[in-house]
Design a protein around this motif. Structure first.
Motif, PDB file in Angstrom:
ATOM      1  N   ALA A 188      51.614  20.105  41.646  1.00 38.58           N
ATOM      2  CA  ALA A 188      50.986  19.517  40.854  1.00 38.58           C
ATOM      3  C   ALA A 188      51.792  19.078  39.565  1.00 38.58           C
ATOM      4  CB  ALA A 188      49.597  19.842  40.586  1.00 38.58           C
ATOM      5  N   GLU A 189      51.554  17.839  38.972  1.00 34.92           N
ATOM      6  CA  GLU A 189      52.311  17.493  37.766  1.00 34.92           C
ATOM      7  C   GLU A 189      51.420  18.086  36.481  1.00 34.92           C
ATOM      8  OE1 GLU A 189      53.329  13.226  35.435  1.00 34.92           O
ATOM      9  OE2 GLU A 189      51.763  13.359  37.036  1.00 34.92           O
ATOM     10  N   TYR A 190      52.310  18.453  35.509  1.00 29.58           N
ATOM     11  CA  TYR A 190      51.760  18.868  34.340  1.00 29.58           C
ATOM     12  C   TYR A 190      51.589  17.817  33.177  1.00 29.58           C
ATOM     13  CZ  TYR A 190      52.979  23.647  35.793  1.00 29.58           C
ATOM     14  OH  TYR A 190      52.919  24.859  36.305  1.00 29.58           O
ATOM     15  N   VAL A 191      50.458  17.470  32.777  1.00 25.89           N
ATOM     16  CA  VAL A 191      50.185  16.387  31.812  1.00 25.89           C
ATOM     17  C   VAL A 191      49.487  16.888  30.662  1.00 25.89           C
ATOM     18  CG1 VAL A 191      48.648  14.349  31.665  1.00 25.89           C
ATOM     19  CG2 VAL A 191      49.753  14.711  33.815  1.00 25.89           C
TER      20      VAL A 191
ATOM     21  N   TYR B 241      57.092  17.659  32.232  1.00 27.84           N
ATOM     22  CA  TYR B 241      55.892  17.401  31.825  1.00 27.84           C
ATOM     23  C   TYR B 241      55.498  15.849  31.343  1.00 27.84           C
ATOM     24  CZ  TYR B 241      57.589  18.144  27.251  1.00 27.84           C
ATOM     25  OH  TYR B 241      58.318  18.298  25.998  1.00 27.84           O
ATOM     26  N   THR B 242      54.267  15.367  31.237  1.00 24.39           N
ATOM     27  CA  THR B 242      53.997  14.181  30.851  1.00 24.39           C
ATOM     28  C   THR B 242      53.210  14.256  29.578  1.00 24.39           C
ATOM     29  OG1 THR B 242      54.269  13.444  33.138  1.00 24.39           O
ATOM     30  CG2 THR B 242      53.006  11.894  31.313  1.00 24.39           C
ATOM     31  N   GLU B 243      53.323  13.543  28.685  1.00 28.44           N
ATOM     32  CA  GLU B 243      52.271  13.426  27.486  1.00 28.44           C
ATOM     33  C   GLU B 243      51.754  12.027  27.604  1.00 28.44           C
ATOM     34  OE1 GLU B 243      53.885  14.347  23.554  1.00 28.44           O
ATOM     35  OE2 GLU B 243      55.317  15.543  24.324  1.00 28.44           O
ATOM     36  N   GLN B 244      50.571  12.186  27.334  1.00 27.06           N
ATOM     37  CA  GLN B 244      49.736  10.972  27.068  1.00 27.06           C
ATOM     38  C   GLN B 244      48.837  11.087  26.011  1.00 27.06           C
ATOM     39  OE1 GLN B 244      47.221  10.789  30.794  1.00 27.06           O
ATOM     40  NE2 GLN B 244      49.306  10.665  32.238  1.00 27.06           N
ATOM     41  N   SER B 245      48.844   9.626  25.311  1.00 25.90           N
ATOM     42  CA  SER B 245      47.950   9.687  23.934  1.00 25.90           C
ATOM     43  C   SER B 245      46.743   8.910  24.529  1.00 25.90           C
ATOM     44  CB  SER B 245      48.680   8.799  23.088  1.00 25.90           C
ATOM     45  OG  SER B 245      49.851   9.337  22.692  1.00 25.90           O
ATOM     46  N   GLU B 246      45.684   9.407  23.873  1.00 20.66           N
ATOM     47  CA  GLU B 246      44.247   9.216  24.224  1.00 20.66           C
ATOM     48  C   GLU B 246      43.316   9.361  23.085  1.00 20.66           C
ATOM     49  OE1 GLU B 246      41.277   9.122  27.790  1.00 20.66           O
ATOM     50  OE2 GLU B 246      43.124  10.232  27.982  1.00 20.66           O
TER      51      GLU B 246
ATOM     52  N   LEU C 122      45.458  20.205  28.596  1.00 24.03           N
ATOM     53  CA  LEU C 122      46.448  20.629  29.576  1.00 24.03           C
ATOM     54  C   LEU C 122      45.766  20.059  30.901  1.00 24.03           C
ATOM     55  CD1 LEU C 122      49.463  21.353  30.690  1.00 24.03           C
ATOM     56  CD2 LEU C 122      48.306  23.424  31.153  1.00 24.03           C
ATOM     57  N   ILE C 123      46.384  19.121  31.794  1.00 22.08           N
ATOM     58  CA  ILE C 123      45.852  19.000  33.046  1.00 22.08           C
ATOM     59  C   ILE C 123      46.858  19.408  34.300  1.00 22.08           C
ATOM     60  CG2 ILE C 123      45.046  17.176  34.752  1.00 22.08           C
ATOM     61  CD1 ILE C 123      44.248  15.906  32.335  1.00 22.08           C
ATOM     62  N   HIS C 124      46.448  20.039  35.079  1.00 23.53           N
ATOM     63  CA  HIS C 124      47.542  20.684  36.030  1.00 23.53           C
ATOM     64  C   HIS C 124      46.725  20.497  37.140  1.00 23.53           C
ATOM     65  CE1 HIS C 124      50.028  23.755  37.839  1.00 23.53           C
ATOM     66  NE2 HIS C 124      50.749  22.882  38.151  1.00 23.53           N
ATOM     67  N   GLY C 125      46.898  19.610  38.203  1.00 25.33           N
ATOM     68  CA  GLY C 125      45.900  19.373  39.545  1.00 25.33           C
ATOM     69  C   GLY C 125      44.570  19.366  39.182  1.00 25.33           C
TER      70      GLY C 125
ATOM     71  N   ILE D  93      45.817  27.613  26.826  1.00 26.66           N
ATOM     72  CA  ILE D  93      46.942  26.855  27.572  1.00 26.66           C
ATOM     73  C   ILE D  93      48.041  27.560  27.732  1.00 26.66           C
ATOM     74  CG2 ILE D  93      48.556  24.844  27.398  1.00 26.66           C
ATOM     75  CD1 ILE D  93      46.285  23.228  25.948  1.00 26.66           C
ATOM     76  N   MET D  94      48.683  28.017  26.516  1.00 26.15           N
ATOM     77  CA  MET D  94      49.844  29.089  26.500  1.00 26.15           C
ATOM     78  C   MET D  94      49.806  30.360  27.574  1.00 26.15           C
ATOM     79  SD  MET D  94      50.890  28.929  22.636  1.00 26.15           S
ATOM     80  CE  MET D  94      52.434  29.659  22.903  1.00 26.15           C
ATOM     81  N   ARG D  95      48.653  30.899  27.485  1.00 30.15           N
ATOM     82  CA  ARG D  95      48.492  31.983  28.462  1.00 30.15           C
ATOM     83  C   ARG D  95      48.571  31.380  29.975  1.00 30.15           C
ATOM     84  NH1 ARG D  95      44.956  35.150  29.264  1.00 30.15           N
ATOM     85  NH2 ARG D  95      45.512  37.143  28.891  1.00 30.15           N
TER      86      ARG D  95
END
Length: 231
Positions: free
Chosen positions: A2-5, A32-37, A63-66, A76-78
């Motif tokens: 899965a991609e990390y977004v 990883y991919t950054e998206q602005s919203e 963070l979205i991962h799958g 998120i860091m954990r």
């Protein structure tokens, strides 16, 4: 795989809270991919029951991962600690890492508040005069030095090679980032009191020399600090 977004606010050109997350990916060499919203709009939709924001997300970064969606930077860091190999080896080390992680975020939150003395949710620029006075007062009061002395003690007593045991963990990335933020936000105070926290200075330089971190800091992917709010 899965991609990390990572989703964050629109029109953010500076480090922000997302920087804690970026440096973990960069050190690991994981894409990883950054998206602005318009994340506040998502929050409004969620709180109004319209279901636009993933449960139980409230504020960015996200963070979205799958099928995993996480907000709140320490959480998120954990999560990334487990995914990227930066998780403590023992329960004791995990407890130590969590304390360092959360203290680092408490420090950033306290520092940020000094730049929003009139209204916490308003911009720094809308209260600039009061903010500059309050931030200077805070830095000169000894409170900043108290935090840095604490982090110095943490580094000196760390059992290595990370500050929380036998490996580098999410706690190291949190500590590295807040030290960078302090050096950038309060350069005069940082330089004038180095003798009080020499371990922090050495740690900052050494961690910046890690291959992935060094390449990131020298790249155009690195965002500048905004110059206020320790962001």
């Amino acid at each position: 795989m899965a991609e990390y977004v990572i989703k964050y606010h629109t029109n953010f050109t500076f480090c922000g809270r997302i920087e804690f997350i970026r440096i973990m990916f960069e050190d690991a060499g994981v894409k990883y991919t950054e998206q602005s919203e318009d994340m506040y709009q998502l929050v409004d939709c969620f709180t109004e029951g319209k279901g636009a924001a993933p449960f139980p997300v409230m504020f960015p970064p996200l963070l979205i991962h799958g099928d995993v969606c996480i907000n709140n930077t320490p959480a998120i860091m954990r999560y990334l600690g487990k995914q990227l190999g930066y998780y403590p080896k023992t329960d004791k080390d995990e407890a130590i890492a969590d304390q360092i992680l959360l203290n680092a975020h408490d420090f950033i939150a306290e520092g940020r508040r000094q730049f929003h003395p009139t209204e916490d949710s308003a911009s720094y620029h809308s209260q600039k005069e009061a903010a500059d006075l309050q931030a200077a007062k805070w830095a000169a009061s000894g409170r900043l030095l108290t935090w840095l002395r604490h982090f110095n003690k943490v580094i000196e007593r760390g059992s290595g090679p990370g500050v929380a045991g036998a490996c580098v963990t999410y706690a190291d990335f949190a500590l590295f980032h807040v030290l960078r933020a302090t050096q950038s936000q309060f350069p005069e105070a940082w330089e004038s009191n180095k003798g009080e926290y020499q371990a922090c200075v050495t740690y900052l330089e050494a961690f910046a020399g890690r291959k992935g971190i060094s390449e990131y800091l020298g790249s155009d992917r690195r965002r500048p600090f905004e110059g206020n709010s320790m962001m």
